[in-house]
Motif scaffolding. Structure first.
Motif, PDB file in Angstrom:
ATOM      1  N   ALA A 638       1.019  -1.083   0.146  1.00  0.00           N
ATOM      2  CA  ALA A 638       0.068  -0.063  -0.238  1.00  0.00           C
ATOM      3  C   ALA A 638       0.898   1.640  -0.286  1.00  0.00           C
ATOM      4  O   ALA A 638       1.570   1.416   0.666  1.00  0.00           O
ATOM      5  N   THR A 639       0.517   1.616  -1.070  1.00  0.00           N
ATOM      6  CA  THR A 639       1.244   3.656  -0.948  1.00  0.00           C
ATOM      7  C   THR A 639       0.676   5.204  -0.149  1.00  0.00           C
ATOM      8  O   THR A 639       1.388   5.701   0.338  1.00  0.00           O
ATOM      9  N   PRO A 641      -0.556   3.621   2.939  1.00  0.00           N
ATOM     10  CA  PRO A 641      -1.277   2.842   4.398  1.00  0.00           C
ATOM     11  C   PRO A 641      -1.999   2.911   5.146  1.00  0.00           C
ATOM     12  O   PRO A 641      -2.170   4.577   5.641  1.00  0.00           O
ATOM     13  N   THR A 646      -4.241  -5.846  10.659  1.00  0.00           N
ATOM     14  CA  THR A 646      -4.600  -5.590   8.814  1.00  0.00           C
ATOM     15  C   THR A 646      -6.215  -6.552   9.246  1.00  0.00           C
ATOM     16  O   THR A 646      -6.165  -7.289   9.279  1.00  0.00           O
ATOM     17  N   PRO A 675      -6.674  -1.538   7.671  1.00  0.00           N
ATOM     18  CA  PRO A 675      -5.478  -1.962   6.638  1.00  0.00           C
ATOM     19  C   PRO A 675      -6.141  -3.522   5.600  1.00  0.00           C
ATOM     20  O   PRO A 675      -6.724  -4.092   6.451  1.00  0.00           O
ATOM     21  N   HIS A 677      -5.187  -6.262   3.243  1.00  0.00           N
ATOM     22  CA  HIS A 677      -4.984  -7.258   2.266  1.00  0.00           C
ATOM     23  C   HIS A 677      -5.134  -7.964   1.861  1.00  0.00           C
ATOM     24  O   HIS A 677      -6.075  -8.134   1.956  1.00  0.00           O
ATOM     25  N   ALA A 694      -3.607  -1.095  -7.707  1.00  0.00           N
ATOM     26  CA  ALA A 694      -2.438  -0.840  -6.784  1.00  0.00           C
ATOM     27  C   ALA A 694      -2.381   1.197  -6.916  1.00  0.00           C
ATOM     28  O   ALA A 694      -2.534   1.467  -6.314  1.00  0.00           O
ATOM     29  N   PRO A 698      -4.760   2.945  -3.109  1.00  0.00           N
ATOM     30  CA  PRO A 698      -3.595   3.081  -2.679  1.00  0.00           C
ATOM     31  C   PRO A 698      -3.101   2.851  -1.437  1.00  0.00           C
ATOM     32  O   PRO A 698      -2.175   2.287  -0.733  1.00  0.00           O
ATOM     33  N   GLU A 699      -4.048   2.084  -1.035  1.00  0.00           N
ATOM     34  CA  GLU A 699      -4.177   2.473   0.607  1.00  0.00           C
ATOM     35  C   GLU A 699      -4.167   0.513   1.014  1.00  0.00           C
ATOM     36  O   GLU A 699      -4.526   0.225   1.900  1.00  0.00           O
ATOM     37  N   VAL A 700      -5.087  -0.191  -0.206  1.00  0.00           N
ATOM     38  CA  VAL A 700      -4.449  -1.600  -0.259  1.00  0.00           C
ATOM     39  C   VAL A 700      -3.134  -2.107  -0.560  1.00  0.00           C
ATOM     40  O   VAL A 700      -2.832  -2.134  -1.444  1.00  0.00           O
ATOM     41  N   ALA A 701      -2.712  -3.040   0.380  1.00  0.00           N
ATOM     42  CA  ALA A 701      -1.310  -4.092   0.222  1.00  0.00           C
ATOM     43  C   ALA A 701      -2.062  -5.148  -0.903  1.00  0.00           C
ATOM     44  O   ALA A 701      -3.263  -5.930  -0.440  1.00  0.00           O
TER      45      ALA A 701
END
Length: 918
Positions: A638-639, A641, A646, A675, A677, A694, A698-701
């Motif tokens: 995540a850019t 986060p 999580t 968060p 994932h 992505a 951006p808040e997601v891994a």
């Protein structure tokens, strides 16, 4: 409407095309359907010559083909002449398209005639849309009713039509909810029978008085509907209401002969229910029940002469005892006396004789019979026939002392706690097949494999004369014949339903005699033609429709020695107990002898049931496949986060659902501040897809695992509206070795509340959490397993081993669950070697992923709140947390109305807003 007219109407288009092809010579390459067995055949059918081919009128053929071509072009939306000449034939897709066109036009035609909208919708659905579950027509009907329901001005029409569609799909709770929204006068006018049946199925019997008022007020019309309501009243034991409905049906004056007979039959059984009949037997006589098959519902009363073959075989174990003096009904005494005279001398058992009082005991409705105290019966057969689709009359009448042998049951719903205790009290139970043995042993009922009672019917068939030469005529009994002029016989006759015991037994005797004296070979799909024919020396070939049918486990591949051993075993086991019965011994003494006699058989059955099951292995290296997939892992952090604990979520998809995944992820992002994932098990995805997601979120891994190279082999249970990518979730415990918990989320579902609340659910030691299925046809976990095993049509041994393994693992029935939304304890699943053991079920048993997860968890799963997996097509949705469009109707399909698509559309708008701002 009679069956023939209805069949012609449904097949008109296909018939036109086939006729045109045949006359024009274009259909030579198409496979012809074998001729169906005759509807009614005598014991000695005659052959007939092939009719002459009709003279071809070439102009008529041209017009016929042109008409068909035009219909196909209209159905497919093509311009005139747009269908290539070589395509002018009855392709399946053309027939489906034509059906859709006809169905769409049906409502307009009805409304043009002046029928009100609500009445018209009901008429249309009854006439066109409820023929086949999950067909395109049913899906269209559901979409139409949802659309009408969501418009205020047409809500009532949508509710009433939707109730009928829901009923057909087995969603009785939804049907009841929808019926409850419709004014009662409209229900009474349009759907009184469906309303009452739904009430019975969901336990809402408070409406019985309302329905009786409708009848008294003349709101329910026609003897057919009035009889149907009387039947439902009877099944739920509302006997005063039954009488009111019967009186109204008689007064309606429009019942044909068959319906009038059914009305009077139900009236007779109602009288028996209100004032139970009693019977006594003179002192010194043994009361013995002869099994018949009559019940209040003539529609499910046996029409199979083969059932009376079983009765004859059972009577052989009575009349082989010498010196019996028979008493009772003259017709019954007469036919049993004839069997006495037929006993093979070498099988007769000497003894002091006895006075035996014979009575008819109906297998499926004995509680309504007049049964003397201490009546003995050999209890055999398939206990499958319910009363009007709502109740079973089992256990037997309390005055019956049963000796169970050749017993079969495959409906877990019949094995109620009361039934289980009854079988335990009257065990051990001799079972016709190994599946029944395993099913009962798993429930704690002592049981053993006896085989089929009809193998012993030779007791009353003395040796015949010279056998028919092997090249003599062949008879095809309830199985397709190779040519139209072949001899075809059916053991199914409507008049068997209402004919008394004597004539039915004599017909069965005559039919069996013809099999061994008139035909060089008998080919049959019926067990109770095959085994008794073998027993009396006929040359018979068994061609079952499904070799994996649970009824045949232990019978299908039995050779001559096996069948001989089966026949002698049944005779050996029954003889001591029957001897004590005829001596007038007590119930306790007889059962003690029975238990002692069959104890070795029970021990063998228990050892066989408890033996370790065969370890299964997949045709590919599962560990290596998982390592290869893990090696493809691409992690996109995540850019932007979030903070907190999580939430791990997994999805599985192929290249067809890339845009839909965006909406699914958007729903989670919108409604949770934890968060996220997201693990994506993908097929046909590239780095471009990874980058796009992505950028949108951006808040997601994201963690991408490619499963393209994993091939599970053929999946017999794969549903038409899903793809193989859904199978990849079976690998999650091994693909995510560093995670102990994950939410699995189908792509056809949308989260509308904080998914963290589902992720945080306490599993309490369960390997997973899921929501039980609501469709009545899929609620029984063991019932689902039985259906799954029947798909192994050419591998009966594999199917039987599958059933044994499942009965070992799940001794009791459990609520089947939907696996579209799951909370999975990956750590526990790894500790139980889930992936290594259960992936092999795909190839070995043909199961899909949801079926495998049910086989694994059984009753051990934690039930989640319904809101976390709401199904708009199967239930009333009020305050969902996740909306799941399970089934054919998907929210991204634009050609049909889909309930709650507005939520999906809002999710799509959210994604597009993100895309525009990215």
């Amino acid at each position: 409407m009679n069956v023939r007219r209805r069949s012609l109407r449904h097949r008109a288009l296909r018939k036109i095309a086939r006729t045109a092809d045949r006359w024009a010579g274009a259909g030579a390459s198409q496979q012809t359907k074998p001729a169906a067995p005759q509807t009614k055949a005598p014991a000695r059918p005659s052959t007939s010559s092939t009719p002459a081919k009709p003279t071809v009128n070439e102009k008529a053929v041209t017009r016929l083909r042109s008409s068909y071509r035009q219909m196909v072009e209209v159905a497919l939306g093509l311009e005139p002449g747009g269908l290539p000449e070589e395509e002018v034939r009855a392709k399946r897709e053309y027939v489906h398209a034509a059906k859709r066109t006809a169905a769409d036009a049906e409502l307009a035609r009805i409304l043009r005639s002046g029928v009100p909208l609500t009445d018209g919708v009901v008429k249309m659905i009854r006439g066109r849309f409820t023929r086949k579950l999950n067909s395109e027509v049913l899906v269209s009907a559901r979409a139409l009713c949802h659309s009408l329901y969501d418009q205020p001005d047409t809500r009532v029409a949508g509710a009433l039509g939707g109730a009928l569609v829901a009923r057909h799909a087995g969603s009785y709770d939804l049907a009841w909810d929808l019926f409850s929204e419709v004014p009662r006068d409209l229900v009474a006018r349009n759907t009184p029978v469906e309303f009452l049946r739904t009430a019975a199925q969901v336990g809402q019997l408070g409406v019985v008085d309302v329905c009786v008022k409708w009848i008294d007020q003349g709101l329910v019309h026609g003897a057919k509907d009035l009889f149907a309501m009387a039947s439902i009243f009877f099944a739920v034991k509302e006997y005063p209401a039954v009488s009111r409905a019967i009186d109204a049906a008689r007064a309606a004056g429009d019942a044909d002969e068959a319906l009038a007979r059914r009305i009077e039959l139900l009236a007779d059984f109602t009288d028996r229910a209100v004032e139970p009949r009693t019977a006594t037997v003179p002192e010194g006589r043994v009361s013995f029940g002869v099994i018949d098959y009559k019940q209040p519902d003539e529609g499910t009363t046996s029409s199979n002469v083969g059932d009376y073959v079983q009765t004859i075989a059972s009577l052989g174990h009575l009349v082989r005892h010498a010196g019996l003096r028979l008493h009772g009904d003259d017709e019954l005494v007469g036919v049993v006396s004839e069997l006495q005279d037929r006993v093979r001398p070498e099988l007769q058992i000497d003894g002091p004789g006895a006075d035996v009082h014979l009575m008819t005991l109906n297998r499926d409705s004995s509680s309504y019979d007049a049964v003397p105290e201490n009546t003995w019966a050999i209890a055999f057969g398939w206990y499958m026939q319910d009363i009007f689709g709502l109740a079973y009359d089992f256990p037997f009448h309390p005055n019956v002392n049963p000796l169970f042998i050749s017993f079969h049951v495959n409906r877990p719903s019949m094995l109620t706690p009361e039934a289980i205790e009854y079988l335990k009290a009257n065990g051990p139970i001799g079972c016709r097949d190994w599946n029944t043995v395993y099913l009962l042993l798993a429930r704690g009922v002592p049981a053993f494999f006896s085989g089929c009672l009809t193998t012993t019917i030779s007791t009353v068939f003395p040796d015949a004369g010279a056998p028919v030469p092997a090249d003599g005529p062949t008879a095809y009994v309830d199985t397709p014949a190779p040519t139209d002029d072949a001899i075809q016989i059916t053991q199914m006759h409507e008049d068997v339903r209402w004919t008394s015991m004597g004539p039915n037994v004599r017909e069965a005797l005559g039919l069996l005699e013809s099999y061994r004296s008139e035909y060089g070979q008998v080919v049959t799909s019926r067990l109770h033609c095959y085994l008794p024919s073998w027993s009396i020396g006929a040359n018979v070939k068994f061609t079952p429709k499904n070799r994996a049918d649970v009824r045949f486990a232990g019978l299908l591949d039995a050779d001559e020695n096996d069948l001989d051993a089966m026949r002698e075993r049944i005779r050996r086991l029954l003889a001591p107990a029957m001897a004590l019965v005829l001596q007038g011994k007590s119930r306790e003494e007889v059962h003690a002898e029975w238990q002692k006699t069959v104890a070795p058989e029970v021990a063998l059955a228990e050892a066989r049931f408890s033996a370790p099951t065969k370890a299964l292995t997949a045709s590919f290296d599962v560990d290596e496949a998982c390592r290869t997939a893990r090696a493809s892992r691409v992690v996109t952090p995540a850019t932007a986060p979030r903070t907190g604990e999580t939430v791990h979520v997994a999805v599985a998809l192929d290249g067809n659902l890339k845009q839909e995944m965006e909406v699914v992820v958007g729903g989670m992002v919108q409604h949770s501040d934890r968060p996220l994932h997201i693990v994506a098990l993908t097929r046909d995805h590239t780095t471009e897809d990874h980058d796009r997601l992505a950028g949108l979120f951006p808040e997601v891994a994201f963690e991408w695992i490619a499963c393209d190279d994993i091939d599970y082999g053929p999946v017999l249970g794969m549903l038409k509206h899903i793809t193989v990518s859904t199978m990849d979730r079976l690998l999650l415990p091994e693909l995510l070795p560093d995670l102990d918990r994950v939410v699995y989320h189908d792509i056809d579902a949308l989260t509308v509340k904080d998914i963290a609340n589902l992720y945080d659910v306490d599993l309490g030691g369960s390997p997973l959490a899921a929501r039980p299925s609501v469709g009545h046809g899929v609620r029984s976990g063991l019932g689902n397993i039985l259906k799954q095993g029947r798909r192994l049509t050419e591998e009966p041994e594999v199917a039987n081993e599958f059933f044994r393994a499942m009965y070992q693992r799940h001794p009791k029935d459990f609520d089947g669950f939907n696996a579209g939304i799951l909370l999975m304890d990956l750590a526990q699943m790894r500790s139980e070697s889930f992936t290594a053991e259960y992936v092999a079920y795909v190839e070995s048993y043909g199961l899909n992923d949801q079926e495998i997860l049910n086989c694994y968890a059984g009753s051990r799963y934690r039930k989640i709140e319904p809101a976390w997996n709401n199904w708009p097509t199967q239930e009333t949705v009020t305050d969902p947390s996740i909306v799941h469009w399970a089934g054919w109707l998907k929210p991204w399909n634009q050609d049909l109305y889909v309930k709650y698509r507005d939520l999906w559309d809002k999710g799509t708008e959210f994604v597009e807003t993100r895309r525009a701002g990215a």
